[in-house]
Write an enzyme that holds these catalytic residues in place. Structure first.
Site, PDB file in Angstrom:
ATOM      1  N   ASP A  52       0.814  -1.089   0.137  1.00 21.87           N
ATOM      2  CA  ASP A  52       0.138   0.077   0.049  1.00 21.87           C
ATOM      3  C   ASP A  52       0.849   1.362  -0.110  1.00 21.87           C
ATOM      4  OD1 ASP A  52      -2.948  -0.703   0.674  1.00 21.87           O
ATOM      5  OD2 ASP A  52      -2.122  -2.118   1.588  1.00 21.87           O
ATOM      6  N   GLU A  89      -5.685   7.067  -0.231  1.00 15.97           N
ATOM      7  CA  GLU A  89      -6.292   6.240   0.784  1.00 15.97           C
ATOM      8  C   GLU A  89      -5.230   6.492   2.036  1.00 15.97           C
ATOM      9  OE1 GLU A  89      -8.336   2.260   2.297  1.00 15.97           O
ATOM     10  OE2 GLU A  89      -7.167   2.203   0.252  1.00 15.97           O
ATOM     11  N   ASP A  94      -6.128   4.610  -4.956  1.00 16.03           N
ATOM     12  CA  ASP A  94      -6.128   3.544  -4.004  1.00 16.03           C
ATOM     13  C   ASP A  94      -5.187   2.621  -4.437  1.00 16.03           C
ATOM     14  OD1 ASP A  94      -6.641   1.465  -2.071  1.00 16.03           O
ATOM     15  OD2 ASP A  94      -8.876   1.445  -2.522  1.00 16.03           O
ATOM     16  N   ILE A 125      -3.547  -0.072  -3.159  1.00 18.06           N
ATOM     17  CA  ILE A 125      -4.171  -1.480  -3.180  1.00 18.06           C
ATOM     18  C   ILE A 125      -5.605  -1.569  -2.754  1.00 18.06           C
ATOM     19  CG2 ILE A 125      -3.928  -3.849  -2.335  1.00 18.06           C
ATOM     20  CD1 ILE A 125      -1.029  -3.573  -2.070  1.00 18.06           C
ATOM     21  N   ASP A 126      -6.502  -1.566  -3.854  1.00 14.49           N
ATOM     22  CA  ASP A 126      -7.991  -1.980  -3.359  1.00 14.49           C
ATOM     23  C   ASP A 126      -8.261  -3.426  -3.335  1.00 14.49           C
ATOM     24  OD1 ASP A 126     -10.497  -1.371  -3.472  1.00 14.49           O
ATOM     25  OD2 ASP A 126     -10.853  -1.509  -5.551  1.00 14.49           O
ATOM     26  N   THR A 129      -7.248  -5.127  -0.164  1.00 17.08           N
ATOM     27  CA  THR A 129      -6.195  -5.442   0.614  1.00 17.08           C
ATOM     28  C   THR A 129      -6.287  -6.958   1.136  1.00 17.08           C
ATOM     29  OG1 THR A 129      -5.637  -3.193   1.267  1.00 17.08           O
ATOM     30  CG2 THR A 129      -4.528  -4.937   2.407  1.00 17.08           C
ATOM     31  N   ASP A 185     -12.651   4.201  -4.497  1.00 18.20           N
ATOM     32  CA  ASP A 185     -12.945   2.701  -4.550  1.00 18.20           C
ATOM     33  C   ASP A 185     -13.909   2.599  -5.820  1.00 18.20           C
ATOM     34  OD1 ASP A 185     -11.731   1.506  -2.372  1.00 18.20           O
ATOM     35  OD2 ASP A 185     -13.302   2.006  -0.931  1.00 18.20           O
TER      36      ASP A 185
END
Length: 363
Positions: free
Chosen positions: A57, A80, A145, A147-148, A150, A305
């Site tokens: 992330d 994020e 984002d 890492i959408d 996670t 998102d």
């Protein structure tokens, strides 16, 4: 690599430079996340909302924001993550720094467009914190984002690196890297798509520009692979539709989703996968319907998102609204405060899906 994408005249076309930088930045960040996954220790910490955060992330956010700051220094960024937890963990910071400074694309023109190595760990932390914009109805904001999904990332399932340009409240550019989706656009979505999908032959980069369609290409370590346009599947019998939803029950009301599917006559089990990989799957014809129904009255979806996936589905011939049929409103700030839930489907069947959703939810 498509050399003409570096031609200045080509880049002068509407938002093509933004698209190019977004694609390259997302691809480079995706390479980092794949390296992190294959490490034995992923450096997991916990945020205030108890969801996991990894080195991936933070590293992906640093790389992407660095690319945006270099190429579009006046733009704002809504991301994020922020670095407060890293500033309290020197060893984790060092590990992320080592990852970030060693990530380079094999194609030098591509890598040079994204900026050279960050000069220090402190510079990396400062870059991560440039994602604190509040968004809003005016100006250019990049929604990121890193890492959408996670939890999907941690289990070896579906996750995505997502980036979108929102200008005056309208999504203009979107790019999503899905390292664990099959390259074949029409590969069937199977029940195990949400886990153990890290083998060879996987990984796509999907992007769109408002009014110019959506494109898919295989992920690469060396510049951009050749791309091709994508379009949603033409569904003539909605009962044969392929239904996508999230893995986590806390993200979408799975009971209501099942009731909607039943009302539409869909008997095949839903396909559960994390992240905006769901948007990408229906946009390229591997699925047909994506529902994210409200799980609580006060929950507000985050713009990072949905922004990129919203545009990609629309440019592939689909429609994305909330449960009331309203378009997603990206003018308010960091959340979709004026929307409830998400309904995405191809245009010919979208009204049927909305009607079923409203009947199930007794709206």
């Amino acid at each position: 690599m498509l050399l003409h994408r570096y031609c200045p005249r080509f880049l002068e076309m509407s938002y093509e430079r933004e698209r190019l930088i977004a694609e390259l930045a997302v691809q480079r960040a995706t390479i980092l996340t794949k390296r992190v996954f294959h490490e034995k220790v992923k450096g997991e910490v916990a945020k205030d909302d108890k969801s996991p955060v990894t080195k991936g992330d933070f590293g992906a956010q640093a790389l992407i924001i660095q690319s945006l700051v270099k190429n579009f220094p006046e733009d704002q960024i809504v991301a994020e993550e922020e670095s407060s937890s890293l500033r309290q963990d020197e060893s984790l910071t060092v590990e992320i720094w080592e990852l970030v400074k060693n990530i380079e694309l094999e194609d030098q023109p591509s890598d040079q467009l994204l900026g050279g190595p960050l000069p220090s760990q402190e510079a990396m932390l400062d870059i991560i914190d440039q994602g604190k914009s509040l968004g809003g109805p005016r100006g250019r904001h990049w929604a990121l984002d890193p890492i959408d999904g996670t939890k999907g990332f941690l289990r070896g399932g579906q996750y995505a690196v997502c980036l979108a340009l929102i200008e005056d409240g309208e999504v203009k550019v979107g790019a999503i890297g899905c390292p664990n989706l099959p390259v074949d656009d029409l590969a069937s979505l199977t029940a195990d798509i949400g886990v153990q999908q890290t083998g060879a032959g996987q990984g796509v980069l999907i992007s769109a520009v408002k009014g110019f369609g959506a494109t898919t290409r295989p992920l690469s370590n060396a510049g951009l692979s050749p791309g091709k346009p994508i379009a949603m599947r033409l569904v003539t019998d909605i009962s044969q539709g392929i239904f996508c939803e999230g893995v986590e029950a806390g993200h979408s009301n799975q009971g209501d989703n099942a009731a909607v599917a039943e009302r539409l006559g869909i008997t095949s089990p839903s396909i559960r996968l994390d992240s905006q990989a769901k948007y990408c799957s229906i946009a390229r014809g591997a699925g047909d319907i994506y529902l994210r129904l409200p799980v609580g009255k006060d929950y507000e979806e985050k713009i990072w998102d949905h922004a990129a996936g919203d545009l990609i589905v629309q440019e592939a011939g689909g429609q994305v609204t909330d449960i009331y049929g309203k378009p997603l409103d990206f003018t308010i700030g960091r959340t979709l405060a004026s929307n409830k839930g998400v309904v995405a489907a191809s245009k010919p069947i979208h009204d049927q899906v909305i009607a079923a959703v409203q009947a199930v939810l007794k709206l």
